[in-house]
Each structure stands twice: as C-alpha cells, then as structure tokens.
Design a protein around this motif. Sequence first.
Motif, PDB file in Angstrom:
ATOM      1  N   ASP A  31      38.264  37.444  46.465  1.00  0.00           N
ATOM      2  CA  ASP A  31      38.384  36.908  45.105  1.00  0.00           C
ATOM      3  C   ASP A  31      39.287  37.750  44.211  1.00  0.00           C
ATOM      4  OD1 ASP A  31      34.907  36.112  45.389  1.00  0.00           O
ATOM      5  OD2 ASP A  31      36.622  34.773  45.670  1.00  0.00           O
ATOM      6  N   VAL A  53      44.708  34.759  44.675  1.00  0.00           N
ATOM      7  CA  VAL A  53      43.639  34.192  45.498  1.00  0.00           C
ATOM      8  C   VAL A  53      44.076  32.840  46.030  1.00  0.00           C
ATOM      9  CG1 VAL A  53      41.256  33.371  45.488  1.00  0.00           C
ATOM     10  CG2 VAL A  53      41.873  35.458  44.225  1.00  0.00           C
ATOM     11  N   ASN A  99      40.969  41.384  39.423  1.00  0.00           N
ATOM     12  CA  ASN A  99      40.590  40.118  38.799  1.00  0.00           C
ATOM     13  C   ASN A  99      40.079  40.462  37.404  1.00  0.00           C
ATOM     14  OD1 ASN A  99      37.968  41.030  39.170  1.00  0.00           O
ATOM     15  ND2 ASN A  99      37.446  39.515  40.734  1.00  0.00           N
TER      16      ASN A  99
END
Length: 115
Positions: A31, A53, A99
């Motif tokens: 992720d 991703v 992220n």
Amino acid sequence: QVQLVESGGGLVQPGGSLRLSCAASGSSLRDLALSWYRQAPGKERDMVATIPVRGTTYYTDSVKGRFTISRDNAKNTAYLQMNSLQPDDTAVYYCNAANWRTNAWGQGTQVTVSS
C-alpha cells in the motif's frame, strides 16, 4: 514502521548496467508508493522514478528510456534497472516508501559510473 535496505550499487563503466534492489521489512510495501531518489556530491536529493500502488510510473527526464522501476509485492522488494549508465548518473541512490502516514528511507547505495 517499514525498514528499507538498498543493495546492488557499485562501480560500472559508462554504457554499463546495474540493478538496484530495495528490500523491505517490518511492514508490507503493498500500500505504499515506491520511489528511487539520488544525491550527487554537493547536490540536492532528486527523485529519479516512482511507481505508485496503482497507476503510471514516473521518470525524471534524464533517465527516461534507460531506467526501469518495478515492484514485487510478494517479495516485498522494489527494483531499479539502470541501463546505458553515464558518469552523470553517479550518486548515492535511495529508496523511499510512502503513503499518507508513512515516509520511510533506506540508507542508500553508491553508484559510480567511471572508466
């Protein structure tokens, strides 16, 4: 928190190839957007390539057509295949995984292109 370890750097002649690896532990890369950066002596750290991703990979203009970024989520590893290397590619190469809540860096691997 994910930990990243780069490998595969070294000394190569102009026109040669290297494959960098970025192995992750502590968390999955699944992720996370994965990027390679490089920093030459006396210069800022610049992004070389990014693989999200999902979606399209990005390359800085100077490496387009020569470098390929990839990821193997099963092996929890990112790669940077570098072909047609030139002296201007000499730098420390860093792996980044990020992220909205993670921003992890490896320790870097030296790439030197010289005859």
